[in-house]
Write a protein that holds these residues in place. Structure first.
Motif, mmCIF file in Angstrom:
data_model
loop_
_atom_site.group_PDB
_atom_site.id
_atom_site.type_symbol
_atom_site.label_atom_id
_atom_site.label_comp_id
_atom_site.label_asym_id
_atom_site.label_seq_id
_atom_site.Cartn_x
_atom_site.Cartn_y
_atom_site.Cartn_z
ATOM 1 N N VAL A 4 9.552 2.050 -0.978
ATOM 2 C CA VAL A 4 10.050 3.091 -1.693
ATOM 3 C C VAL A 4 9.585 4.356 -1.479
ATOM 4 N N SER A 5 8.367 4.650 -0.983
ATOM 5 C CA SER A 5 7.674 5.732 -0.494
ATOM 6 C C SER A 5 8.606 6.570 0.560
ATOM 7 N N LYS A 6 9.172 5.335 1.565
ATOM 8 C CA LYS A 6 9.603 6.074 2.826
ATOM 9 C C LYS A 6 11.084 6.464 2.318
ATOM 10 N N SER A 51 0.998 -1.367 -0.051
ATOM 11 C CA SER A 51 0.010 0.100 0.063
ATOM 12 C C SER A 51 0.980 1.111 0.016
ATOM 13 N N ILE A 52 0.167 2.421 -0.416
ATOM 14 C CA ILE A 52 1.136 3.680 -0.502
ATOM 15 C C ILE A 52 1.509 3.912 1.065
ATOM 16 N N GLU A 53 0.937 3.625 2.006
ATOM 17 C CA GLU A 53 1.424 4.057 3.508
ATOM 18 C C GLU A 53 2.567 3.293 3.819
ATOM 19 N N SER A 108 12.199 -3.716 -6.679
ATOM 20 C CA SER A 108 13.293 -2.984 -5.763
ATOM 21 C C SER A 108 12.794 -3.101 -4.263
ATOM 22 N N ILE A 109 11.357 -3.523 -3.867
ATOM 23 C CA ILE A 109 10.932 -3.537 -2.584
ATOM 24 C C ILE A 109 11.376 -5.060 -2.064
ATOM 25 N N PRO A 110 11.138 -6.253 -2.628
ATOM 26 C CA PRO A 110 11.739 -7.300 -2.241
ATOM 27 C C PRO A 110 13.374 -7.205 -1.881
HETATM 28 S S1 SF4 Z 1 6.238 0.804 -5.619
HETATM 29 FE FE1 SF4 Z 1 5.116 1.408 -3.784
HETATM 30 S S2 SF4 Z 1 3.816 3.263 -4.291
HETATM 31 FE FE2 SF4 Z 1 4.597 2.322 -6.157
HETATM 32 S S3 SF4 Z 1 3.070 0.686 -6.683
HETATM 33 FE FE3 SF4 Z 1 4.300 -0.387 -5.458
HETATM 34 S S4 SF4 Z 1 3.649 -0.149 -3.581
HETATM 35 FE FE4 SF4 Z 1 2.544 1.433 -4.732
#
Ligand code: SF4
Ligand code: SF4
Length: 296
Positions: A241-243, A235-237, A272-274
């Motif tokens: 990456v957003s952080k 989620s965006i929260e 990039s998140i994993p």
């Molecule tokens: S990178 Fe982050 S903000 Fe972008 S779609 Fe994935 S979870 Fe959502």
């Protein structure tokens, strides 16, 4: 030694502080391709900053403490001067490219998008694009990292793709799953989340043969799985990456995500998140090593 210190400082900042040290910048709105899985050419976007304003914008970000930059477009090499400027301004520049415009001798890490063997890649990105990218890759002044986006178009091509990549001068290959957008026009390309596990198992099963290039570990794969840690960040929260990263359009205005304004976080497949979560939250040594090799 200085470079090692800078990399260690970047990792420490990502892991232990809330300071934003990374900027993801669209340096151009132009692209020479029209890939089937790309949101880019389907959205309206503001006009890009001219060269002088873009360089000032990047310098301002660096002055605010952004030491790492991820350079996107469009195709960044439609503006090679801005790629060169980013490489001088930021300590850790990563540049995503489709490879068809070549790789210049600048101090940056290239991330080359390839999505399958020649036939499959060309069906996604256009006739001749695979051969053009691979010919340029062979001449690249430093080894790129390959990035592949898994969709319904290439899910059955992965072993042949890895075999083809294993003969190329690359650092390794990382995998994203295609992230659909909320307008949903391209949803037929997406892998249902419940089906990701079988693909991840297939890739993990190939690690022994392709260990030199495989950019996926068990801990990383678990971040994508419905019965793994996917719900911890989709989620965006909660998105890491957003952080750690601010994302910008080519006119310098902010956007919520590198995938644009309408990406569907609940089906995010961003590689990039994993990688980040495996390295920073789980101290997965292989994921840490991948970041170390990838960050300039
Ligand atoms: S990178 Fe982050 S903000 Fe972008 S779609 Fe994935 S979870 Fe959502
Ligand atoms: S090369 Fe990149 S920006 Fe251009 S259409 Fe393909 S995915 Fe989109």
């Amino acid at each position: 030694m200085i470079n090692l210190y800078k990399k260690a400082r970047l990792l420490y900042t990502w892991a232990c502080t809330s300071t934003k040290t990374t900027a993801a910048i669209d340096v151009t709105n132009s692209c020479n391709l029209k890939c089937s899985h790309c949101y880019w050419w389907k959205e309206e976007r503001p006009p890009e900053l001219d060269d002088h304003a873009m360089v000032s914008f990047m310098k301002d970000l660096r002055a605010q403490g952004m030491t790492a930059a991820i350079i996107y477009g469009g195709e960044p090499m439609m503006r090679p001067g801005m790629c060169a400027a980013a490489s001088r301004i930021f300590d850790h520049p990563l540049i995503f490219t489709n490879g068809t415009q070549g790789f210049s001798s600048i101090d940056a890490q290239w991330i080359l998008s390839l999505d399958g063997t020649r036939e499959v890649h060309d069906s996604i990105r256009g006739t001749g694009t695979y051969d053009a990218a691979v010919a340029n890759l062979r001449k690249a002044p430093r080894k790129p990292v390959v990035h592949a986006t898994i969709t319904q178009q290439n899910r059955h091509d992965l072993e042949a793709f890895l075999e083809a990549l294993s003969g190329l001068p690359i650092k390794g290959v990382g995998f994203s799953f295609y992230t659909p957008h909320k307008h949903g026009a391209e949803d037929s390309l997406a892998i249902p989340i419940a089906e990701r596990g079988a693909i991840l198992d297939e890739l993990l099963g190939m690690r022994k043969k392709y260990w030199r290039i495989m950019g996926l570990t068990t801990t990383m794969a678990n971040q994508f799985r419905q019965d793994g840690e996917f719900s911890a960040w989709n989620s965006i929260e909660k998105c890491p990456v957003s952080k750690v990263c601010n994302c910008y359009n080519a006119d310098g205005t902010p956007k919520p995500c590198t995938y644009g304004h309408s990406a569907d976080c609940s089906h995010c497949g961003c590689a990039s998140i994993p990688l980040y979560r495996a390295a920073i939250r789980h101290l997965d040594p292989l994921a840490l090593f991948m970041i170390y090799r990838m960050v300039n």
